[in-house]
Write an enzyme that holds these catalytic residues in place. Structure first.
Site, PDB file in Angstrom:
ATOM      1  N   GLU A   1       1.730   4.774  10.202  1.00  0.00           N
ATOM      2  CA  GLU A   1       0.266   4.763  10.221  1.00  0.00           C
ATOM      3  C   GLU A   1      -0.297   5.846  11.133  1.00  0.00           C
ATOM      4  OE1 GLU A   1      -2.207   1.511   9.631  1.00  0.00           O
ATOM      5  OE2 GLU A   1      -0.565   0.082   9.447  1.00  0.00           O
ATOM      6  N   GLY A   2       0.332   6.989  11.085  1.00  0.00           N
ATOM      7  CA  GLY A   2      -0.084   8.115  11.907  1.00  0.00           C
ATOM      8  C   GLY A   2       0.766   8.224  13.147  1.00  0.00           C
TER       9      GLY A   2
ATOM     10  N   ARG B   1      18.380 -13.558  37.648  1.00  0.00           N
ATOM     11  CA  ARG B   1      19.586 -12.733  37.752  1.00  0.00           C
ATOM     12  C   ARG B   1      19.834 -12.392  39.230  1.00  0.00           C
ATOM     13  NH1 ARG B   1      24.637 -11.338  36.432  1.00  0.00           N
ATOM     14  NH2 ARG B   1      25.004  -9.072  36.407  1.00  0.00           N
TER      15      ARG B   1
ATOM     16  N   LEU C   1      17.592  -5.546  32.250  1.00  0.00           N
ATOM     17  CA  LEU C   1      18.715  -6.431  31.935  1.00  0.00           C
ATOM     18  C   LEU C   1      20.062  -5.734  32.097  1.00  0.00           C
ATOM     19  CD1 LEU C   1      16.379  -8.189  30.686  1.00  0.00           C
ATOM     20  CD2 LEU C   1      18.059  -8.901  28.979  1.00  0.00           C
TER      21      LEU C   1
ATOM     22  N   PHE D   1       0.866  -1.179   0.000  1.00  0.00           N
ATOM     23  CA  PHE D   1       0.000   0.000   0.000  1.00  0.00           C
ATOM     24  C   PHE D   1       0.897   1.222   0.000  1.00  0.00           C
ATOM     25  CE2 PHE D   1      -2.500   3.218   2.474  1.00  0.00           C
ATOM     26  CZ  PHE D   1      -3.464   3.443   1.508  1.00  0.00           C
TER      27      PHE D   1
ATOM     28  N   SER E   1       2.250   9.567  16.808  1.00  0.00           N
ATOM     29  CA  SER E   1       1.530   9.795  18.069  1.00  0.00           C
ATOM     30  C   SER E   1       0.886  11.174  18.085  1.00  0.00           C
ATOM     31  CB  SER E   1       2.493   9.654  19.251  1.00  0.00           C
ATOM     32  OG  SER E   1       2.885   8.309  19.433  1.00  0.00           O
ATOM     33  N   GLU E   2       1.577  12.149  17.493  1.00  0.00           N
ATOM     34  CA  GLU E   2       1.027  13.513  17.457  1.00  0.00           C
ATOM     35  C   GLU E   2      -0.244  13.569  16.614  1.00  0.00           C
ATOM     36  OE1 GLU E   2       5.146  13.499  18.705  1.00  0.00           O
ATOM     37  OE2 GLU E   2       4.202  12.680  16.897  1.00  0.00           O
TER      38      GLU E   2
END
Length: 403
Positions: free
Chosen positions: A383-384, A287, A358, A126, A386-387
């Site tokens: 795909e856009g 750990r 870690l 696409f 965050s803003e």
């Protein structure tokens, strides 16, 4: 359809089936294909052989009226690995474009060609983003001009960052047919395999999702038959006429595709986040520092508690949006964008915390959290961004065309 959080037997079977493939096939191959930065065709073929890659798989998941099957499957696949997961699922964006804008005949003709078959798997692409029109879809410069005498569309322009761009069997390309109308003057076109004039650059080198092919695509007088206009000429002419009369419409070709895919993309991010959280949790239990497992330190234990809480919260937003989208509930508060925004930011935060837990080991390629951290970042961008998601939500809740 009632909203119900308890997965049914079919959904649990789907989850376990995809998880088994991710655990036995995807994870063992993840580091190799990340290092090679190549499309993992052998893994795609294995996915196609068992029915995980193909039109029937998407059709079956889409037939689930709860809307949960696709995000459930995506989460498990990307739990296996983000790069290989995107190589397998990247075709679905082209399919979403055909489904969102095409006619039933176009769906039947072109969607199977996006996948090929188990003997010879193909991929779809696409192509929407452009060098100067990423989040600003209305600024698209790619043009499509109709030649009535030959019933052909001629497409000229450049697309950027296209998943499977150039190597796809079928490309779906968005273009402006009437620049004066901005985003309302755009349409989507199928570019069939072997069409002259479409050329992809060599694979772009990326921070993460390295097993997934990303490239720029150039369209130099690409000629496609009139039948390749998704939705058809009659529907386009009616839509353009309404736009010229000043009537508002709910969206355009590129944005409809993203609206359909955002919860599924959010589920991918959750899969990566969950994989990093689980690895960090097990590491913290084994750990030993200062004579005891580091999980016994509140700083580590509380970080893991926050990671689990944020993953679960993001999943709930994704499931709600997926259910709403499948049952045609309007996103009156930008619920689709909420799901993708939350999931993407959680993936970045959780994978970063996993690396931190870690310590120095987390910075080494010997441990997969390093790769997961790199893979997660794109989910706050593509795909856009965050803003842009926040902009969509703000506009939805305020009714104001915020810029």
């Amino acid at each position: 359809m009632e909203f119900w959080l308890d997965l049914n037997d079919e959904q649990r079977e789907l989850r376990d089936w995809v998880h088994g493939f991710a655990e036995s096939v995807v994870r063992p191959a993840a580091a190799e294909w990340d290092e090679r930065e190549e499309t993992p065709w052998p893994v795609l073929q294995e996915a196609a052989k068992i029915g995980l890659y193909g039109f029937e798989f998407l059709a079956n998941t889409w037939s689930d009226t709860s809307g949960l099957s696709l995000p459930v499957a995506n989460e498990e696949l990307f739990w296996g690995d983000g790069g290989i997961g995107m190589a397998i699922s990247g075709t679905s964006l082209a399919v979403a474009a055909i489904f969102g804008s095409g006619t039933p005949d176009q769906l039947i003709e072109w969607v199977p060609q996006c996948f090929g078959d188990a003997a010879d798997p193909k991929v779809g692409a696409f192509c929407s983003t452009e060098p100067e029109a990423g989040s600003d879809v209305a600024a698209m410069r790619t043009r499509a001009i109709y030649h009535e005498a030959t019933d052909e569309w001629v497409i000229r322009g450049q697309k950027a960052y296209a998943t499977n761009g150039g190597i796809a069997h079928v490309h779906v390309v968005t273009a402006s047919v009437d620049p004066s109308l901005g985003s309302r003057g755009q349409a989507a076109f199928i570019v069939p395999p072997g069409t002259t004039g479409l050329v992809g650059t060599k694979k772009l080198k990326k921070l993460g999702l390295r097993a997934s092919h990303t490239a720029d695509v150039f369209l130099d007088d690409v000629r496609v038959p009139g039948s390749c206009l998704l939705g058809g000429k009659e529907a386009l002419d009616k839509r353009l006429a309404k736009a010229r009369e000043g009537q508002r419409r709910s969206g355009q070709a590129a944005m409809r595709t993203f609206e359909l895919s955002r919860p599924a993309v959010g589920a991918q991010a959750i899969g990566i986040a969950r994989a990093a959280y689980e690895y960090a949790l097990e590491y913290a239990k084994t750990r030993v520092q200062f004579g005891r497992p580091i999980i016994e330190n509140q700083a580590v234990a509380f970080a893991l508690a926050d990671m689990r809480m944020e993953i679960d919260a993001a999943r709930l937003l994704v499931w709600r949006a997926a259910w709403m989208g499948r049952n045609e509930r309007p996103f009156t508060a930008g619920e689709g964008s909420m799901s993708k925004l939350k999931a993407g930011e959680v993936a970045v935060t959780v994978t970063e915390k996993a690396v931190q837990i870690l310590g120095g080991a987390g910075y080494l390629r010997e441990h997969p959290v390093e790769r997961m951290f790199r893979d997660a970042k794109i989910y706050t961008i593509f795909e856009g961004t965050s803003e842009i998601q926040r902009l969509v939500i703000a506009r939805a809740i305020s009714g104001v065309q915020i810029r």
